[in-house]
Design a protein around this motif. Sequence first.
Motif, PDB file in Angstrom:
ATOM      1  N   HIS A  22     -13.572  -8.098  16.772  1.00  0.00           N
ATOM      2  CA  HIS A  22     -12.544  -7.045  16.777  1.00  0.00           C
ATOM      3  C   HIS A  22     -11.718  -7.143  15.502  1.00  0.00           C
ATOM      4  O   HIS A  22     -11.481  -8.235  14.982  1.00  0.00           O
ATOM      5  CB  HIS A  22     -11.660  -7.128  18.025  1.00  0.00           C
ATOM      6  N   ASP A  65      -6.954 -14.296  13.870  1.00  0.00           N
ATOM      7  CA  ASP A  65      -7.230 -13.398  15.006  1.00  0.00           C
ATOM      8  C   ASP A  65      -7.077 -11.941  14.549  1.00  0.00           C
ATOM      9  O   ASP A  65      -6.022 -11.383  14.664  1.00  0.00           O
ATOM     10  CB  ASP A  65      -6.267 -13.729  16.155  1.00  0.00           C
ATOM     11  N   ASN A  66      -8.071 -11.321  13.995  1.00  0.00           N
ATOM     12  CA  ASN A  66      -9.419 -11.775  13.897  1.00  0.00           C
ATOM     13  C   ASN A  66     -10.057 -11.230  12.615  1.00  0.00           C
ATOM     14  O   ASN A  66     -11.169 -10.736  12.605  1.00  0.00           O
ATOM     15  CB  ASN A  66     -10.213 -11.312  15.140  1.00  0.00           C
ATOM     16  N   GLU A  90      -9.115  -4.317  20.847  1.00  0.00           N
ATOM     17  CA  GLU A  90      -9.438  -5.476  21.696  1.00  0.00           C
ATOM     18  C   GLU A  90      -8.166  -6.010  22.328  1.00  0.00           C
ATOM     19  O   GLU A  90      -8.131  -6.372  23.506  1.00  0.00           O
ATOM     20  CB  GLU A  90     -10.127  -6.560  20.853  1.00  0.00           C
ATOM     21  N   GLU A  91      -7.124  -6.035  21.506  1.00  0.00           N
ATOM     22  CA  GLU A  91      -5.873  -6.645  21.961  1.00  0.00           C
ATOM     23  C   GLU A  91      -5.203  -5.819  23.073  1.00  0.00           C
ATOM     24  O   GLU A  91      -4.358  -6.329  23.798  1.00  0.00           O
ATOM     25  CB  GLU A  91      -4.904  -6.811  20.779  1.00  0.00           C
ATOM     26  N   ASP A 102     -14.461 -14.444  17.565  1.00  0.00           N
ATOM     27  CA  ASP A 102     -13.042 -14.134  17.705  1.00  0.00           C
ATOM     28  C   ASP A 102     -12.254 -15.412  17.433  1.00  0.00           C
ATOM     29  O   ASP A 102     -12.236 -16.308  18.273  1.00  0.00           O
ATOM     30  CB  ASP A 102     -12.767 -13.605  19.128  1.00  0.00           C
ATOM     31  N   MET A 103     -11.655 -15.496  16.253  1.00  0.00           N
ATOM     32  CA  MET A 103     -10.904 -16.679  15.795  1.00  0.00           C
ATOM     33  C   MET A 103     -11.871 -17.806  15.448  1.00  0.00           C
ATOM     34  O   MET A 103     -12.216 -18.631  16.284  1.00  0.00           O
ATOM     35  CB  MET A 103      -9.889 -17.129  16.861  1.00  0.00           C
TER      36      MET A 103
HETATM   37 ZN   LIG Z   1      -8.823 -11.940  19.026  1.00  0.00          ZN
END
Ligand SMILES: [Zn+2]
Length: 497
Positions: A119, A135-136, A167-168, A195-196
């Motif tokens: 994302h 992130d991210n 996404e968040e 992701d991260m």
């Molecule tokens: Zn994320």
Amino acid sequence: MKNFLQVFIVMLTLQSIGFTQVPVIQTIINQTNLDSLTKFVRELSGEDQTIINGTPYTIVSRRWNHAGNDMAANYIQQKLESYGLPTYNQPFGTGGGRNVYAVQVGTQYPNKKYIICAHYDDFTYSGTVVPGADDNASGTAAVIEAARIFKNYDSKYTIIYALWDEEERGLYGSDYYAQQAYNAGDSIMGVINMDMIAYDSNSDSKAEIHTRPIANSIALKDKMLETNTLYNTGLTLSTINPGATYSDHASFWNRNYGAILLIELDGDFNAYYHTANDRIQYFNMPYFLKMSKLSLGVTAALAELTDIVPVELLAFNASVNGSEVQLIWSTASELNNMGFEIERSIDNQDNFVTIGFVDGKGSSSEINYYSFTDHPQVSGVNQLYYRLKQVDFDGSFSYSDVVNVSYDVPAEFVLSQNYPNPFNPSTKINYFVPQESFVSVKVYDFLGREVMTLVNETRAVGSYEIVFDASSLPSGTYFYTLIGENYSFTKKMILIK
Ligand SMILES: [Zn+2]
């Protein structure tokens, strides 16, 4: 001796369980570049100004309702398009949601897709500066890096380079995509979500793979573990099963598609998560590179990337026809193909000699057929080996497989029908001499008058080709006669001007 034995045992172990390094995958992992990854993150997280659609812009936030969100999508689209990949926007929802993805069509399985994704939107609990580096932007950069490198390879399976929005807010973007894919009956072979992937404050190189027993998710996890071991990525991975559902892979699990998440964590949670301090200065750069290499490596292994084959040879065949050897071959596609040198080696495969050249079609996506006729100058029974040296316009070349025929020299003279026939003004006449003898080939007109002598001398054993040029003769029917020791034969040909 001890060392040798150890190496031997390791090789045996890897091979016995089917794990074998693939050179092209190793090359791709080696090409994963920290400079380009860093550049993407710095531009996506507002450290550096970038140029988006020709205008300087600094992405201070990628939050869904911030202007920078759409500019980040433009940035991603622009990057993917710059790699020559067809790139699509997928709008969704009522909040300006917008996934961006590029497609690299598979050469063997165009309808079967692997998705490498992350994302690109970000989030903060307060404030308007939202760098979202770990992130991210980290995962987003790895997806862009995959496209940058993979575009130079063929992929057997289709690869989707997907960057999800919102996404968040609750996996909105990936949820929309997965539902559309599900509705369309898409054959998604696997989803690799990042992701991260850049924070490792204690440099222990630990990371987590999240999986669940859904579709082939466990097998995808195993493939990632295998890739990590096989190519010595340098990460220590732990498997989380049942994995967390807080990122975009879960959207695919929800539709019974195989998916995994690669994430840093492992007791080392990013201290700047969802704050204005989630900046690249807190990255562990070697770790970021390792995580990216693993992501690219496993995707390349799954999608079966191969070196691009500019000229794809479909078939190459040799057969004996009287005193001749007929070579035929075809190509499925051609790129910058100047042509083929025909090479032959007699009775072994160590002494290839060029015996002819056939022009290629340059660039073509159609099937093309080629042929070449060889007249071997040999006696007795021989094994004849042939190969094609395909030459590009830039001089680079590659060899075909070797084909061979058992060639038994005919016991008698052979006089072939001229080709072409009818003709204007020249034609080819082939003949074969079974033992050394005096040979004459003469041409006669319709009334039996000799009009030309083509051959009049002693000839060694072998096949011969004459080019008969009739430009000085009028149209009409002609005869050509071969006379050798205890042999005389005549054939008819027609000159039409
Ligand atoms: Zn994320």
